[in-house]
Design a protein around this motif. Structure first.
Motif, PDB file in Angstrom:
ATOM      1  N   PRO A 103       8.445  -4.675  -6.713  1.00 52.79           N
ATOM      2  CA  PRO A 103       9.652  -3.730  -6.236  1.00 52.79           C
ATOM      3  C   PRO A 103       9.965  -2.043  -7.373  1.00 52.79           C
ATOM      4  CG  PRO A 103      10.569  -5.116  -7.560  1.00 52.79           C
ATOM      5  CD  PRO A 103       9.140  -6.007  -7.418  1.00 52.79           C
ATOM      6  N   ARG A 104       9.984  -1.327  -6.551  1.00 59.31           N
ATOM      7  CA  ARG A 104       9.792  -0.520  -7.062  1.00 59.31           C
ATOM      8  C   ARG A 104      10.568   1.097  -8.257  1.00 59.31           C
ATOM      9  NH1 ARG A 104       4.458   1.982  -7.235  1.00 59.31           N
ATOM     10  NH2 ARG A 104       5.019   3.957  -8.809  1.00 59.31           N
ATOM     11  N   ASP A 105      11.731   1.435  -6.263  1.00 61.45           N
ATOM     12  CA  ASP A 105      12.881   1.887  -5.929  1.00 61.45           C
ATOM     13  C   ASP A 105      13.660   1.298  -5.166  1.00 61.45           C
ATOM     14  OD1 ASP A 105      13.573   4.824  -7.270  1.00 61.45           O
ATOM     15  OD2 ASP A 105      12.483   5.695  -5.777  1.00 61.45           O
ATOM     16  N   ILE A 106      14.643   2.086  -5.784  1.00 57.25           N
ATOM     17  CA  ILE A 106      15.655   1.236  -4.630  1.00 57.25           C
ATOM     18  C   ILE A 106      17.101   2.313  -4.787  1.00 57.25           C
ATOM     19  CG2 ILE A 106      17.171   0.948  -6.877  1.00 57.25           C
ATOM     20  CD1 ILE A 106      18.785  -0.960  -5.866  1.00 57.25           C
ATOM     21  N   THR A 107      17.774   2.421  -3.381  1.00 55.81           N
ATOM     22  CA  THR A 107      18.619   3.711  -2.675  1.00 55.81           C
ATOM     23  C   THR A 107      19.680   2.805  -1.913  1.00 55.81           C
ATOM     24  OG1 THR A 107      19.301   5.281  -2.169  1.00 55.81           O
ATOM     25  CG2 THR A 107      17.773   4.379  -1.052  1.00 55.81           C
ATOM     26  N   VAL A 116      14.960  -1.509  -1.030  1.00 58.07           N
ATOM     27  CA  VAL A 116      14.178  -1.996  -2.294  1.00 58.07           C
ATOM     28  C   VAL A 116      13.039  -1.008  -1.610  1.00 58.07           C
ATOM     29  CG1 VAL A 116      14.062  -3.177  -3.974  1.00 58.07           C
ATOM     30  CG2 VAL A 116      15.900  -3.766  -2.986  1.00 58.07           C
ATOM     31  N   LEU A 117      12.645  -0.400  -2.182  1.00 58.76           N
ATOM     32  CA  LEU A 117      11.617  -0.520  -1.868  1.00 58.76           C
ATOM     33  C   LEU A 117      10.342  -1.501  -2.448  1.00 58.76           C
ATOM     34  CD1 LEU A 117       9.135   1.618  -0.868  1.00 58.76           C
ATOM     35  CD2 LEU A 117       8.949   2.736  -3.487  1.00 58.76           C
ATOM     36  N   ASP A 118       9.894  -2.634  -1.274  1.00 58.19           N
ATOM     37  CA  ASP A 118       8.416  -3.241  -1.986  1.00 58.19           C
ATOM     38  C   ASP A 118       7.636  -2.874  -2.165  1.00 58.19           C
ATOM     39  OD1 ASP A 118       7.544  -5.597  -2.510  1.00 58.19           O
ATOM     40  OD2 ASP A 118       8.534  -6.598  -0.960  1.00 58.19           O
ATOM     41  N   ALA A 119       6.651  -2.072  -3.337  1.00 57.40           N
ATOM     42  CA  ALA A 119       5.791  -1.747  -3.062  1.00 57.40           C
ATOM     43  C   ALA A 119       4.401  -2.376  -2.487  1.00 57.40           C
ATOM     44  CB  ALA A 119       4.982  -0.690  -4.424  1.00 57.40           C
ATOM     45  N   ARG A 123       6.493  -1.765   2.207  1.00 57.55           N
ATOM     46  CA  ARG A 123       7.692  -2.283   2.976  1.00 57.55           C
ATOM     47  C   ARG A 123       9.256  -2.083   2.361  1.00 57.55           C
ATOM     48  NH1 ARG A 123       7.982  -9.325   2.714  1.00 57.55           N
ATOM     49  NH2 ARG A 123       8.618  -9.537   0.602  1.00 57.55           N
ATOM     50  N   ILE A 124      10.296  -1.992   2.805  1.00 57.41           N
ATOM     51  CA  ILE A 124      11.753  -1.604   2.451  1.00 57.41           C
ATOM     52  C   ILE A 124      11.992  -2.984   3.009  1.00 57.41           C
ATOM     53  CG2 ILE A 124      13.409  -0.705   2.786  1.00 57.41           C
ATOM     54  CD1 ILE A 124      11.821   2.167   3.787  1.00 57.41           C
ATOM     55  N   MET A 125      12.741  -3.572   1.623  1.00 60.76           N
ATOM     56  CA  MET A 125      13.900  -4.831   2.040  1.00 60.76           C
ATOM     57  C   MET A 125      14.728  -4.525   2.100  1.00 60.76           C
ATOM     58  SD  MET A 125      11.583  -7.414   1.969  1.00 60.76           S
ATOM     59  CE  MET A 125      12.821  -8.794   1.323  1.00 60.76           C
ATOM     60  N   HIS A 126      15.785  -4.640   2.256  1.00 65.56           N
ATOM     61  CA  HIS A 126      17.353  -4.399   2.823  1.00 65.56           C
ATOM     62  C   HIS A 126      17.829  -5.567   2.716  1.00 65.56           C
ATOM     63  CE1 HIS A 126      20.403  -2.651   6.404  1.00 65.56           C
ATOM     64  NE2 HIS A 126      20.681  -2.725   4.986  1.00 65.56           N
ATOM     65  N   LEU A 127      18.990  -5.415   1.697  1.00 60.00           N
ATOM     66  CA  LEU A 127      19.843  -6.363   1.632  1.00 60.00           C
ATOM     67  C   LEU A 127      21.407  -5.673   1.296  1.00 60.00           C
ATOM     68  CD1 LEU A 127      18.097  -7.573  -1.858  1.00 60.00           C
ATOM     69  CD2 LEU A 127      17.378  -8.429   0.957  1.00 60.00           C
ATOM     70  N   SER A 154       5.401   4.630  -3.860  1.00 57.45           N
ATOM     71  CA  SER A 154       6.425   4.715  -5.134  1.00 57.45           C
ATOM     72  C   SER A 154       7.526   5.761  -4.853  1.00 57.45           C
ATOM     73  CB  SER A 154       5.776   5.965  -6.007  1.00 57.45           C
ATOM     74  OG  SER A 154       5.008   7.378  -4.993  1.00 57.45           O
ATOM     75  N   GLY A 155       8.552   6.126  -3.682  1.00 56.07           N
ATOM     76  CA  GLY A 155       9.097   6.386  -4.135  1.00 56.07           C
ATOM     77  C   GLY A 155      10.613   6.349  -2.437  1.00 56.07           C
ATOM     78  N   LEU A 156      11.407   6.064  -2.960  1.00 57.05           N
ATOM     79  CA  LEU A 156      12.229   5.643  -1.863  1.00 57.05           C
ATOM     80  C   LEU A 156      13.923   6.232  -2.203  1.00 57.05           C
ATOM     81  CD1 LEU A 156      13.291   4.547   0.555  1.00 57.05           C
ATOM     82  CD2 LEU A 156      14.116   2.709  -0.587  1.00 57.05           C
TER      83      LEU A 156
END
Length: 322
Positions: A103-107, A116-119, A123-127, A154-156
């Motif tokens: 997991p790399r980035d988060i917004t 969460v950017l699950d590199a 995919r992107i995980m929505h929590l 690498s970035g979100l």
């Protein structure tokens, strides 16, 4: 007689015009905050909940002040309270709906949704705010007729209207999705000319919606408007490998450089205002900075990835005229 009367009047008008110009020039002067030092406020390291903190990467803060950090060492997301006390964690290595792979980035949005950017899983995980799974977002599926292979994300970034943007490091472009998480467009690919990206990383935005991209391969910060139009470069003659970026409320642009392990601070006019990073001072002896976040109340958060720690600073400013 007429000339003797007109001359003093003309002199008076010229004098008044001169005073008006001087007053205007004086009022047009402005001040800009210059960061003169960063004072370490707290450090998070050692054992955090289940494991010892190892390679923290992305970082964001929700509107309530809680801190969220992705950790690539143990493939998890950790939630801290505003005082830095760990509250809960989510993840573990894998590809399931409760797992991460690098997991790399988060917004975080204003509704406390966490992305969460699950590199490693592309995919992107929505929590939700309590780290409960909501959905999985797959950028590659949105344009599968174009994207045919897994990429290194690498970035979100999440815009103020709910659009997600992902940095596609290997393909040197940004993937933008609409607020339904459907593919919208590419930004910064080979067709952008001066705005073409090369190995983009972290993405940040300012109050106007402009996107600031750590354009690592081009040794600069690339700036785009909210529609993806290229606007300008910042730091092109001063940066080597910018990887992390944040825009403070005062408009200053903070970026971390991978080659120098230092923080650079620029204004919108591309003036370099400060550099922080001192190998003789452990408080500023950075190693592979993963994220930098210039937050409210002059606080600065850094994931010092190579040193396995999270640092919180208070930035000291002085005002300077320009």
């Amino acid at each position: 007689m007429r000339f003797s009367v007109l001359i003093p009047v003309l002199l008076l008008l010229v004098s008044c015009a001169g005073n008006t110009t001087e007053t205007f020039q004086r009022k047009s002067q402005s001040t800009i905050p210059i960061p003169v030092s960063i004072e370490l406020k707290s450090e998070i390291s050692g054992k955090v909940l289940t494991y010892r903190l190892e390679s923290p990467s992305g970082l964001d803060i929700d509107p309530q002040g809680s801190i969220y950090v992705t950790e690539t060492g143990h493939h998890r997301l950790i939630k801290f309270d505003r005082d830095g006390q760990a509250e809960r964690e989510f993840g573990g290595y894998g590809a399931g709906i409760s797992q991460f792979n690098n997991p790399r980035d988060i917004t975080i949005d204003e509704r406390l949704s966490i992305y969460v950017l699950d590199a490693g899983n592309s995919r992107i995980m929505h929590l939700d705010m309590n780290l409960n799974f909501i959905e999985e977002i797959l950028p590659a599926e949105a344009a599968d007729e174009i994207i045919t292979s897994l990429s290194n994300y690498s970035g979100l970034h999440l815009s103020n209207i709910g659009e997600l943007t992902v940095s596609d490091y290997d393909n040197s472009r940004l993937i933008q999705m609409d607020n339904f998480f459907e593919f919208s467009r590419y930004v910064g690919d080979f067709s952008y000319g001066r705005g073409a990206l090369l190995n983009p990383g972290s993405i940040a935005s300012d109050g106007s919606g402009r996107m600031f991209v750590a354009d690592e391969g081009n040794s600069r910060i690339a700036v785009f408007d909210e529609f993806g139009n290229f606007k300008k470069s910042i730091g092109a003659d001063k940066l080597a490998q910018p990887v992390a970026i944040s825009v403070a409320d005062n408009g200053l642009i903070w970026t971390a450089d991978k080659e120098t392990d230092s923080l650079y601070v620029f204004d919108w006019s591309d003036n370099l205002l400060a550099v922080f990073g001192n190998p003789d001072n452990r408080d500023e002896d950075f190693s592979q900075i993963g994220a930098v976040l210039a937050a409210r109340n002059n606080l600065l958060y850094i994931t010092d990835t190579g040193n396995d720690r999270i640092l919180v600073y208070r930035v000291v400013y002085e005002q300077s005229e320009y």
